[in-house]
Design a protein around this motif. Structure first.
Motif, PDB file in Angstrom:
ATOM      1  N   GLY A  71       0.881  -1.044   0.046  1.00 60.80           N
ATOM      2  CA  GLY A  71       0.030   0.043   0.044  1.00 60.80           C
ATOM      3  C   GLY A  71       0.817   1.367   0.030  1.00 60.80           C
ATOM      4  O   GLY A  71       1.940   1.126  -0.253  1.00 60.80           O
ATOM      5  N   HIS A  72       0.349   2.405   0.244  1.00 64.38           N
ATOM      6  CA  HIS A  72       1.014   3.615   0.053  1.00 64.38           C
ATOM      7  C   HIS A  72       1.672   3.740   1.564  1.00 64.38           C
ATOM      8  O   HIS A  72       1.317   3.122   2.605  1.00 64.38           O
ATOM      9  CB  HIS A  72       0.043   4.737   0.289  1.00 64.38           C
ATOM     10  N   ASN A  73       2.830   4.032   1.397  1.00 70.05           N
ATOM     11  CA  ASN A  73       3.932   4.143   2.538  1.00 70.05           C
ATOM     12  C   ASN A  73       3.469   4.646   4.019  1.00 70.05           C
ATOM     13  O   ASN A  73       3.598   3.944   4.852  1.00 70.05           O
ATOM     14  CB  ASN A  73       5.244   4.643   2.141  1.00 70.05           C
ATOM     15  N   TYR A  74       2.728   5.766   4.049  1.00 72.39           N
ATOM     16  CA  TYR A  74       2.334   6.149   5.208  1.00 72.39           C
ATOM     17  C   TYR A  74       1.251   5.350   5.942  1.00 72.39           C
ATOM     18  O   TYR A  74       1.124   5.127   7.161  1.00 72.39           O
ATOM     19  CB  TYR A  74       1.771   7.445   5.016  1.00 72.39           C
TER      20      TYR A  74
END
Lengths: 153, 290
Positions: free
Chosen positions: A55-58
């Motif tokens: 998924g997106h890193n954050y």
């Protein structure tokens, strides 16, 4: 084996489940939804001690921070952009941590899945893993396809 | 380099059952090289291409003796479209082959006879303007012959003519295993054409090429080994010339998932610069970041 995908990738779930079957020869069953991630467990259960998250890193980082006590697998595979994120909090003596290949700027670039006759866009490491796992076991394929993160003690 | 075209038989009659073989056109802009021409149907299209592109003659490279690589060449010769044919001229190496066979019972003339019989298509070219592959490695600008290695060729031929160890070499027939390999360089790309060759014949080269013709019409056995050798080079483009119909399986068992593959069985002619330089490259431009 557990395979987690962020909710924004949920529409790819069937293609990803097919990818898991093709590459790891594991069926997957939905085993949970938590903190914006959908979790699939590989069947036969307990076959191999690998945790995948993408998924997106954050979002990946937040999930891992929040749930680190529940991640007991020996291989942890993080498919995201590393950028400036550090994953030291995950490291134990018993596990190894891998991340998808990063470019010079610390991003994990996405390739067109249809070029490879795969049903979803994915990272370079995932393409390499898909092919590597045809001839090697899952652990060997992870080592071949992803970058291991080393930590200073 | 102007263009490289892998001809497809997808619009030919009876394509489901007939084997039209391989035919690749390499148009450098100044010269035309034809790598194999496996049928009269392909030859007709080559002749038309030459007319449209104002080529009076072409250099032909015949990768090996099999009919599905040779059968169209007769027509090109009849129509006076061939300036020179580059192939393996084994009669030059009779003494080397005899020495490799090392069978005191076999006479030189017998070996010559066997060569003419077993490489009958090439023998038919006698009298034409022929050039041995080991006498001319550079065929045209950006186009050169890079294999098979001469000792591998001679040992394989000797083994075939000897017959005591059967005709199989490295998982292929001896004729296939020693297919001529051609390297084509254009822009920043390197393309490998390899006919029906065996994997060991190209094993040490495949990582140097970003576009590769999968040998023997995409047969899965060789293809899987090439995929494994180049596993981390995901941007490699693989070309399959499978106009074999139902004749010999071709790429029927080839698992294309996980690789960038263009196959004449599924598409019209493959035009190489187009497929590697289109706007839609491998990378989407998106990242798994913010």
């Amino acid at each position: 084996m557990r395979y987690l995908i962020q909710d924004i990738l949920y529409e790819q779930r069937e293609e990803r489940r097919e990818y898991v079957y093709d590459s790891m020869r594991l069926w997957t069953v939905l085993s949970g939804k938590k903190d914006r991630f959908v979790e699939y467990s590989g069947f036969p259960f307990g076959y191999t001690s690998v945790f995948f998250i993408t998924g997106h890193n954050y979002m990946v980082y937040e999930y891992l921070i929040k749930n680190k006590e529940l991640i007991k697998e020996k291989l942890i595979v993080i498919i995201t952009c590393k950028k400036d994120y550090k994953f030291n909090f995950l490291k134990t003596k018993a596990n190894r941590i891998f991340i998808s290949k990063q470019n010079a700027e610390g991003y994990s670039e996405i390739v067109y899945g249809d070029q490879f006759k795969l049903g979803f866009d994915l990272t370079e490491s995932e393409v390499i893993f898909y092919n590597s796992a045809k001839t090697k076991n899952i652990k060997e394929s992870v080592v071949d396809s992803f970058e291991e993160i080393y930590f200073n003690n | 380099m102007k263009e490289i075209i892998i001809l497809s038989a997808i619009k030919y009659e009876d394509k489901e059952i007939s084997n039209y073989g391989d035919c690749m056109l390499i148009n450098t802009g100044n010269e035309l090289v034809i790598y194999d021409c496996g049928s009269e149907e392909h030859a007709d299209r080559v002749i038309e291409y030459m007319r449209k592109n104002e080529y009076e003659s072409a250099i032909v490279v015949l990768s090996h003796n099999d009919s599905d690589h040779f059968n169209g060449i007769r027509k090109l010769i009849e129509q006076k479209k061939v300036s020179i044919i580059v192939t393996t001229l084994l009669l030059k190496y009779v003494d080397d082959i005899l020495e490799l066979i090392d069978d005191k019972r076999r006479a030189r003339e017998k070996v010559k006879e066997q060569i003419l019989e077993r490489y009958n298509n090439i023998a038919e070219l006698s009298g034409e303007n022929l050039r041995d592959i080991y006498d001319c490695d550079i065929i045209a600008s950006g186009v050169k012959i890079i294999g098979p290695d001469k000792s591998y060729m001679l040992e394989t031929v000797a083994k075939r003519l000897d017959g005591r160890e059967g005709d199989g070499v490295d998982g292929e027939t001896a004729v296939n295993a020693t297919s001529i390999q051609v390297s084509i360089e254009f822009d920043s790309h390197k393309l490998l054409l390899c006919g029906d060759c065996s994997y060991p014949a190209i094993e040490d080269k495949v990582r140097d090429f970003d576009i590769i013709q999968l040998p023997h019409h995409g047969k899965s056995k060789q293809a899987e080994k090439i995929f494994e050798k180049k596993n981390d080079q995901i941007k490699t483009v693989y070309l399959v010339s499978d106009n074999t119909g139902g004749s010999n399986g071709g790429s029927d068992n080839l698992n294309e998932k996980g690789h960038i593959i263009h196959n004449t069985k599924d598409s019209d002619d493959i035009i190489v610069p187009d497929i590697v330089s289109s706007k839609k490259t491998v990378y989407t431009g998106r990242k798994l970041g913010y």
